[in-house]
Design a protein around this motif. Structure first.
Motif, PDB file in Angstrom:
ATOM      1  N   PHE A 131      12.824  14.840  -0.015  1.00  0.00           N
ATOM      2  CA  PHE A 131      11.643  14.877  -0.740  1.00  0.00           C
ATOM      3  C   PHE A 131      12.177  15.989  -1.749  1.00  0.00           C
ATOM      4  O   PHE A 131      12.605  16.644  -1.271  1.00  0.00           O
ATOM      5  CB  PHE A 131      10.836  15.126  -0.027  1.00  0.00           C
ATOM      6  CG  PHE A 131      10.368  14.893   1.215  1.00  0.00           C
ATOM      7  CD1 PHE A 131       9.550  12.744   0.769  1.00  0.00           C
ATOM      8  CD2 PHE A 131      10.519  14.580   2.317  1.00  0.00           C
ATOM      9  CE1 PHE A 131       8.951  11.964   1.851  1.00  0.00           C
ATOM     10  CE2 PHE A 131      10.495  13.593   3.255  1.00  0.00           C
ATOM     11  CZ  PHE A 131       9.088  12.566   3.771  1.00  0.00           C
ATOM     12  N   ILE A 132      11.729  15.562  -2.984  1.00  0.00           N
ATOM     13  CA  ILE A 132      11.895  16.478  -3.516  1.00  0.00           C
ATOM     14  C   ILE A 132      11.258  17.852  -3.644  1.00  0.00           C
ATOM     15  O   ILE A 132      11.601  19.034  -4.137  1.00  0.00           O
ATOM     16  CB  ILE A 132      12.198  15.841  -5.565  1.00  0.00           C
ATOM     17  CG1 ILE A 132      12.388  14.537  -5.361  1.00  0.00           C
ATOM     18  CG2 ILE A 132      11.738  16.648  -6.600  1.00  0.00           C
ATOM     19  CD1 ILE A 132      12.283  13.452  -6.225  1.00  0.00           C
ATOM     20  N   ASP A 133       9.956  18.080  -3.642  1.00  0.00           N
ATOM     21  CA  ASP A 133       9.335  18.876  -3.740  1.00  0.00           C
ATOM     22  C   ASP A 133       8.938  19.557  -2.286  1.00  0.00           C
ATOM     23  O   ASP A 133       8.620  19.563  -1.188  1.00  0.00           O
ATOM     24  CB  ASP A 133       7.769  18.735  -4.014  1.00  0.00           C
ATOM     25  CG  ASP A 133       7.947  18.187  -5.437  1.00  0.00           C
ATOM     26  OD1 ASP A 133       7.110  17.495  -6.300  1.00  0.00           O
ATOM     27  OD2 ASP A 133       9.199  18.388  -6.549  1.00  0.00           O
ATOM     28  N   VAL A 175      14.519   5.798  -6.200  1.00  0.00           N
ATOM     29  CA  VAL A 175      13.146   6.743  -4.638  1.00  0.00           C
ATOM     30  C   VAL A 175      14.056   7.750  -4.304  1.00  0.00           C
ATOM     31  O   VAL A 175      15.236   7.033  -4.463  1.00  0.00           O
ATOM     32  CB  VAL A 175      12.662   5.799  -3.930  1.00  0.00           C
ATOM     33  CG1 VAL A 175      11.589   4.835  -4.941  1.00  0.00           C
ATOM     34  CG2 VAL A 175      13.909   4.592  -3.984  1.00  0.00           C
ATOM     35  N   SER A 176      13.842   7.867  -3.199  1.00  0.00           N
ATOM     36  CA  SER A 176      14.486   8.797  -1.953  1.00  0.00           C
ATOM     37  C   SER A 176      15.280   7.926  -1.146  1.00  0.00           C
ATOM     38  O   SER A 176      14.611   6.949  -0.822  1.00  0.00           O
ATOM     39  CB  SER A 176      13.859  10.194  -0.821  1.00  0.00           C
ATOM     40  OG  SER A 176      12.480   9.441  -0.322  1.00  0.00           O
ATOM     41  N   LYS A 201       0.739  -1.396  -0.054  1.00  0.00           N
ATOM     42  CA  LYS A 201      -0.327  -0.491   0.078  1.00  0.00           C
ATOM     43  C   LYS A 201       0.978   0.952   0.429  1.00  0.00           C
ATOM     44  O   LYS A 201       0.676   2.554  -0.467  1.00  0.00           O
ATOM     45  CB  LYS A 201      -1.391   0.064   1.339  1.00  0.00           C
ATOM     46  CG  LYS A 201      -2.083  -1.261   0.895  1.00  0.00           C
ATOM     47  CD  LYS A 201      -3.095  -0.991   2.467  1.00  0.00           C
ATOM     48  CE  LYS A 201      -3.480   0.176   2.176  1.00  0.00           C
ATOM     49  NZ  LYS A 201      -4.139  -0.256   3.728  1.00  0.00           N
ATOM     50  N   ARG A 202       2.312   1.225   0.620  1.00  0.00           N
ATOM     51  CA  ARG A 202       3.434   2.117   0.971  1.00  0.00           C
ATOM     52  C   ARG A 202       4.226   1.995   0.272  1.00  0.00           C
ATOM     53  O   ARG A 202       4.736   0.843  -0.314  1.00  0.00           O
ATOM     54  CB  ARG A 202       3.274   2.439   2.024  1.00  0.00           C
ATOM     55  CG  ARG A 202       1.673   2.509   3.142  1.00  0.00           C
ATOM     56  CD  ARG A 202       2.427   2.282   4.259  1.00  0.00           C
ATOM     57  NE  ARG A 202       1.099   2.891   4.859  1.00  0.00           N
ATOM     58  CZ  ARG A 202       0.248   3.740   5.316  1.00  0.00           C
ATOM     59  NH1 ARG A 202       0.367   4.788   4.578  1.00  0.00           N
ATOM     60  NH2 ARG A 202      -1.276   3.519   5.640  1.00  0.00           N
ATOM     61  N   LEU A 203       4.602   3.083  -0.868  1.00  0.00           N
ATOM     62  CA  LEU A 203       6.030   2.830  -1.098  1.00  0.00           C
ATOM     63  C   LEU A 203       7.049   2.099  -0.675  1.00  0.00           C
ATOM     64  O   LEU A 203       8.190   1.950  -1.627  1.00  0.00           O
ATOM     65  CB  LEU A 203       6.243   4.462  -1.935  1.00  0.00           C
ATOM     66  CG  LEU A 203       7.670   4.623  -2.578  1.00  0.00           C
ATOM     67  CD1 LEU A 203       7.817   3.679  -3.706  1.00  0.00           C
ATOM     68  CD2 LEU A 203       7.902   6.072  -3.018  1.00  0.00           C
ATOM     69  N   ILE A 216      21.164   1.747  -3.686  1.00  0.00           N
ATOM     70  CA  ILE A 216      19.508   1.440  -3.952  1.00  0.00           C
ATOM     71  C   ILE A 216      18.512   2.039  -3.952  1.00  0.00           C
ATOM     72  O   ILE A 216      17.423   2.079  -4.878  1.00  0.00           O
ATOM     73  CB  ILE A 216      19.282   0.650  -1.827  1.00  0.00           C
ATOM     74  CG1 ILE A 216      19.848   0.049  -1.820  1.00  0.00           C
ATOM     75  CG2 ILE A 216      17.711   0.029  -1.989  1.00  0.00           C
ATOM     76  CD1 ILE A 216      20.341  -0.837  -0.092  1.00  0.00           C
ATOM     77  N   ALA A 217      18.629   3.562  -3.504  1.00  0.00           N
ATOM     78  CA  ALA A 217      17.527   4.788  -3.505  1.00  0.00           C
ATOM     79  C   ALA A 217      18.100   4.762  -5.076  1.00  0.00           C
ATOM     80  O   ALA A 217      16.929   5.288  -6.169  1.00  0.00           O
ATOM     81  CB  ALA A 217      18.207   6.237  -3.424  1.00  0.00           C
TER      82      ALA A 217
END
Length: 258
Positions: free
Chosen positions: A248-250, A46-47, A9-11, A40-41
């Motif tokens: 996080f990017i944003d 992913v972050s 359900k989650r990243l 790994i990221a």
């Protein structure tokens, strides 16, 4: 409880599932060290925050061990009887990752602080000051509870004079308090002196609200929770001291203010 990984359900669960599959495939042996988080990221696009959460999940499954200053090591491989779809382990599949939770708080509480600055009363300011006094005393006594911290954030929500926003804030804290993921993250943090930084942040938030400056209140809360995220990443770092801050990017609040 059956912890189902077939439909994460989650990243962080998706990444945890892929790492679990790699452990099951024979790619690693007990005693092997996993690749650095950064690698790994990059591989999964992913972050590092998501990777850290995936590793916490595998740690709770008792498949890996985090060794401070050394890295992450395989201590057990999934048993042959365990499928990739279901792992028999008492884990909460509803548990949000700690950094995902912090991001939600950052978005929500920044705007709660902004609105509170337009509605605050003298009594609300008094409660915020009482909360900071409690927080200072707890830190001086080296207490491990976060009662003063929680009381301060709750007082800000109450200053909006909106009971729904108070309920939202309480829900966020309750989720944190019952989260195995959150507790596991903090099991790697032994130095509590970082909590003194939050007093400075809280003073800045209180000052902005007391001055009834919504923009400054929003920015002060945003920066506070940004500081919390970065500090938790740094203090729970296990293998790479050159943390690059890629969480996080944003940054919606900063974008709005620019």
């Amino acid at each position: 409880m059956n912890y189902k990984l077939s439909k994460p359900k989650r990243l962080y669960q998706e990444i945890g599932h892929q790492l679990y599959t790699e452990l099951s495939s024979g790619r690693y042996k007990v005693g092997d060290r996993l690749p650095p988080e950064r690698d790994i990221a990059e591989r999964f696009s992913v972050s590092r925050a998501v990777v850290r959460e995936a590793l916490i999940m595998l740690e709770l499954m008792e498949l890996i061990e985090v060794r401070k200053g050394s890295g992450v090591y395989v201590i057990k491989l999934p048993s042959a009887s365990s499928s990739n779809d279901t792992i028999e382990k008492d884990l909460d599949e509803e548990d949000a990752g700690p950094f995902e939770m912090m991001q939600a708080r950052q978005l929500i509480e920044s705007y709660i602080a902004e609105f509170a600055a337009t509605q605050v009363t003298k009594n609300d300011i008094r409660r915020m000051r009482e909360a900071l006094d409690m927080e200072r005393k707890n830190i001086d006594l080296e207490a491990t509870d976060y009662d003063g911290d929680k009381m301060f954030h709750l007082a800000i929500a109450e200053a909006t004079q909106n009971s729904v926003l108070v309920d939202v804030l309480l829900n966020l804290w309750e989720r944190r308090e019952r989260s195995p993921m959150w507790k596991q993250l903090h099991s790697h943090i032994t130095d509590q002196t970082y909590r003194k930084k939050w007093l400075v942040d809280h003073d800045n938030i209180l000052t902005a609200i007391q001055r009834r400056n919504p923009n400054d209140a929003r920015q002060a809360m945003w920066q506070h929770l940004e500081n919390v995220k970065n500090t938790l990443m740094e203090l729970s770092e296990h293998g790479e001291p050159d943390f690059d801050g890629y969480l996080f990017i944003d940054n919606p609040v900063q974008i709005k203010a620019s």
